[in-house]
Scaffold this active site. Structure first.
Site, PDB file in Angstrom:
ATOM      1  N   LYS A 105      -0.845  33.814  33.481  1.00  0.00           N
ATOM      2  CA  LYS A 105      -1.558  34.899  34.158  1.00  0.00           C
ATOM      3  C   LYS A 105      -1.445  34.641  35.643  1.00  0.00           C
ATOM      4  O   LYS A 105      -1.312  33.484  36.075  1.00  0.00           O
ATOM      5  CB  LYS A 105      -3.034  34.928  33.751  1.00  0.00           C
ATOM      6  CG  LYS A 105      -3.647  36.294  33.857  1.00  0.00           C
ATOM      7  CD  LYS A 105      -3.217  37.161  32.671  1.00  0.00           C
ATOM      8  CE  LYS A 105      -3.827  38.546  32.699  1.00  0.00           C
ATOM      9  NZ  LYS A 105      -3.642  39.221  31.407  1.00  0.00           N
TER      10      LYS A 105
HETATM   11  P1  NAD Z   1      -6.679  49.057  35.043  1.00  0.00           P
HETATM   12  O1  NAD Z   1      -6.735  48.540  36.415  1.00  0.00           O
HETATM   13  O2  NAD Z   1      -5.628  50.051  34.678  1.00  0.00           O
HETATM   14  O3  NAD Z   1      -8.097  49.674  34.633  1.00  0.00           O
HETATM   15  C1  NAD Z   1      -9.281  48.981  34.736  1.00  0.00           C
HETATM   16  C2  NAD Z   1     -10.389  49.970  34.522  1.00  0.00           C
HETATM   17  O4  NAD Z   1     -11.635  49.282  34.489  1.00  0.00           O
HETATM   18  C3  NAD Z   1     -10.483  51.011  35.625  1.00  0.00           C
HETATM   19  O5  NAD Z   1     -10.758  52.278  35.060  1.00  0.00           O
HETATM   20  C4  NAD Z   1     -11.673  50.518  36.436  1.00  0.00           C
HETATM   21  O6  NAD Z   1     -12.300  51.551  37.163  1.00  0.00           O
HETATM   22  C5  NAD Z   1     -12.539  49.998  35.319  1.00  0.00           C
HETATM   23  N1  NAD Z   1     -13.639  49.157  35.791  1.00  0.00           N
HETATM   24  C6  NAD Z   1     -13.623  48.177  36.727  1.00  0.00           C
HETATM   25  N2  NAD Z   1     -14.880  47.712  36.920  1.00  0.00           N
HETATM   26  C7  NAD Z   1     -15.683  48.401  36.069  1.00  0.00           C
HETATM   27  C8  NAD Z   1     -17.070  48.381  35.790  1.00  0.00           C
HETATM   28  N3  NAD Z   1     -17.884  47.566  36.439  1.00  0.00           N
HETATM   29  N4  NAD Z   1     -17.549  49.226  34.836  1.00  0.00           N
HETATM   30  C9  NAD Z   1     -16.746  50.074  34.185  1.00  0.00           C
HETATM   31  N5  NAD Z   1     -15.415  50.140  34.403  1.00  0.00           N
HETATM   32  C10 NAD Z   1     -14.892  49.310  35.333  1.00  0.00           C
HETATM   33  O7  NAD Z   1      -6.588  47.767  34.087  1.00  0.00           O
HETATM   34  P2  NAD Z   1      -6.088  47.693  32.596  1.00  0.00           P
HETATM   35  O8  NAD Z   1      -4.664  47.288  32.612  1.00  0.00           O
HETATM   36  O9  NAD Z   1      -6.514  48.914  31.856  1.00  0.00           O
HETATM   37  O10 NAD Z   1      -6.901  46.414  32.089  1.00  0.00           O
HETATM   38  C11 NAD Z   1      -8.243  46.508  31.603  1.00  0.00           C
HETATM   39  C12 NAD Z   1      -8.542  45.298  30.754  1.00  0.00           C
HETATM   40  O11 NAD Z   1      -7.599  45.205  29.675  1.00  0.00           O
HETATM   41  C13 NAD Z   1      -8.450  43.950  31.472  1.00  0.00           C
HETATM   42  O12 NAD Z   1      -9.389  43.071  30.882  1.00  0.00           O
HETATM   43  C14 NAD Z   1      -7.047  43.473  31.127  1.00  0.00           C
HETATM   44  O13 NAD Z   1      -6.933  42.060  31.228  1.00  0.00           O
HETATM   45  C15 NAD Z   1      -6.961  43.938  29.693  1.00  0.00           C
HETATM   46  N6  NAD Z   1      -5.598  44.086  29.172  1.00  0.00           N
HETATM   47  C16 NAD Z   1      -4.685  44.882  29.785  1.00  0.00           C
HETATM   48  C17 NAD Z   1      -3.422  45.025  29.234  1.00  0.00           C
HETATM   49  C18 NAD Z   1      -2.395  45.956  29.813  1.00  0.00           C
HETATM   50  O14 NAD Z   1      -1.340  46.131  29.186  1.00  0.00           O
HETATM   51  N7  NAD Z   1      -2.635  46.591  30.931  1.00  0.00           N
HETATM   52  C19 NAD Z   1      -3.069  44.320  28.073  1.00  0.00           C
HETATM   53  C20 NAD Z   1      -4.041  43.519  27.455  1.00  0.00           C
HETATM   54  C21 NAD Z   1      -5.305  43.420  28.011  1.00  0.00           C
END
Ligand code: NAD
Length: 417
Positions: A105
């Site tokens: 990461k």
């Molecule tokens: P992203 O940046 O596209 O979206 C994150 C979202 O979370 C946004 O809508 C943001 O506004 C919201 N957010 C942030 N703080 C918040 C709060 N206090 N309350 C409510 N919403 C809040 O990120 P993502 O890629 O969608 O990742 C989200 C999660 O999924 C993370 O934990 C990431 O590690 C995990 N994840 C992502 C992927 C991927 O392929 N992108 C894969 C596995 C896991």
């Protein structure tokens, strides 16, 4: 070095599983502690003519099964402990999915929304440039995470390629399709979350067409999870992002949400009548609660008050060990789909992207999705069988499969020299 609440959480989870697997204490550090941590200072020119320096990190957890693989997070919360915990979770996730990767990461401590597009490009390129001595398609392959996206991955790939004197698509995944990305990667994590949720619904006897869901986080993972659930008839009662929360007991208009987010980028201003308290949103009655934003949102303080039937962990680490203990007691009421299973669709399709890039041979969407769902089904069934056979929580069953896979490979390869 890695101290902090998120790494402590990864450590606590690992200890419980190591006890269950009866791993001798002298072997545990070799499994848990990251192989490498690289810290970099990334200077950029600001638009106002000043200079600014941002701290970046990359943690490579283990290289036993192949290159390391993991996302890159741009967020103010990023620190060494958080990045290391996320790298450790990636290892167990890749091993559970049967992928030939260790976990990694990376991230930069920055609010990307406070940067102009030019500043974001400069920071993305400088971060990759600083990491060139430590990454390659066969040592460490980056991907998007919170705060980064396909455009950032394209800048990473371009920067690495310029230094190599040739296009090296396979250095990162999650790129745009027209820059060596794969069809289906953008949607993969959210669709995978929904697929696992449908499997859980089958097990607990819920009809998707009569089900309700609440989704926290409306970025890449949360939005596609919500859209895919809605496609099968699930009523989305509530959604939230960092700008606010919206709730409608009759169900939100998903097409309107989609149009709003496409135009504005966030949920901000979606509706005044439907605005809701974000903390209360998680506690509303629903069939599926999908935390898809960040770590540690379901805690010892609110786990007892949840009124959902299924928790679908789209985010990494959304449930703390204190909450886990409460949810374990509520096992018959709440079905938990743990993060390393529920959101593994992202890294599975990232693996497909890497394979296609290495072979210079691209698949169509039907092939990507068929292989994704087959891989998720395999992992889902393994986790359920192990949980049942050993009377474990779903999280401990999933972690035990991941940890055991890495341990077996380490033992068989031996300790060098
Ligand atoms: P992203 O940046 O596209 O979206 C994150 C979202 O979370 C946004 O809508 C943001 O506004 C919201 N957010 C942030 N703080 C918040 C709060 N206090 N309350 C409510 N919403 C809040 O990120 P993502 O890629 O969608 O990742 C989200 C999660 O999924 C993370 O934990 C990431 O590690 C995990 N994840 C992502 C992927 C991927 O392929 N992108 C894969 C596995 C896991």
């Amino acid at each position: 070095m890695y101290s902090g609440p998120v790494f402590d959480m990864a450590k606590t989870q690992f200890s419980a599983v190591a006890d269950h697997l009866e791993i001798p204490h002298c072997e545990r550090d070799r499994l848990l502690m990251p192989k490498r941590l690289v810290a970099v200072s990334c200077p950029i020119h600001r638009d106002d003519g000043t200079e600014a320096v941002f701290q970046g990190y990359r943690v490579q957890h283990h290289l036993t099964l192949g290159p390391t693989k993991g996302g890159t997070r741009f967020a103010p919360s990023v620190d060494v402990g958080e990045v290391a915990a996320l790298a450790v979770w990636m290892s167990w996730k890749c091993a559970l999915a049967g992928l030939p990767y260790g976990g990694a990461k990376g991230g930069i401590t920055v609010d990307p929304r406070a940067l102009s597009p030019r500043e974001l490009e400069a920071l993305s390129r400088r971060y990759m440039q600083e990491l060139i001595p430590f990454v390659s398609p066969h040592t460490d392959v980056m991907a998007p995470d919170m705060g980064t996206n396909e455009q950032v991955m394209a800048w990473f790939m371009d920067t690495y390629s310029m230094y190599q004197g040739q296009t090296v698509n396979e250095i990162v995944t999650g790129k745009p399709v027209w820059c060596g990305g794969t069809v289906g990667r953008r949607e993969a994590t959210g669709r995978g979350v929904a697929h696992c949720t449908f499997r859980a619904m089958e097990m607990v006897g819920i009809d998707p067409a009569k089900a309700t869901a609440i989704v926290q986080g409306f970025g890449n993972v949360g939005s596609y999870a919500a859209y895919t659930l809605a496609e099968r008839g699930v009523t989305i009662l509530g959604v939230s992002d960092h700008t606010g929360a919206y709730y409608d007991p009759k169900g939100l208009d998903i097409a309107a949400l989609r149009r709003h987010v496409a135009a504005k980028g966030t949920l901000e201003g979606f509706s005044t009548e439907l605005a809701f308290d974000p903390d209360q949103l998680l506690l509303q009655k629903c069939d599926v609660l999908a935390p898809c934003a960040m770590e540690q949102v379901i805690t010892g303080a609110n786990a007892g008050a949840l009124r959902c039937r299924i928790i679908a962990e789209g985010a990494n680490g959304p449930v703390t060990p204190e909450a886990d203990a409460i949810l374990d007691e509520r096992r018959d009421e709440i079905f938990v789909i743990p993060d390393i299973l529920c959101n593994s669709g992202g890294v599975i399709v990232s693996y497909f992207e890497w394979v296609q890039d290495l072979q210079r041979y691209f698949w169509d969407e039907a092939e990507v999705m068929e292989r994704l769902y087959a891989a998720l089904d395999r992992s889902f069934s393994q986790v359920m069988s192990r949980a049942k056979a050993r009377n474990l929580s779903h999280r401990n069953a999933a972690l035990a499969i991941g940890v055991d896979t890495v341990r077996r490979a380490k033992q068989t390869r031996g300790l060098f020299p």
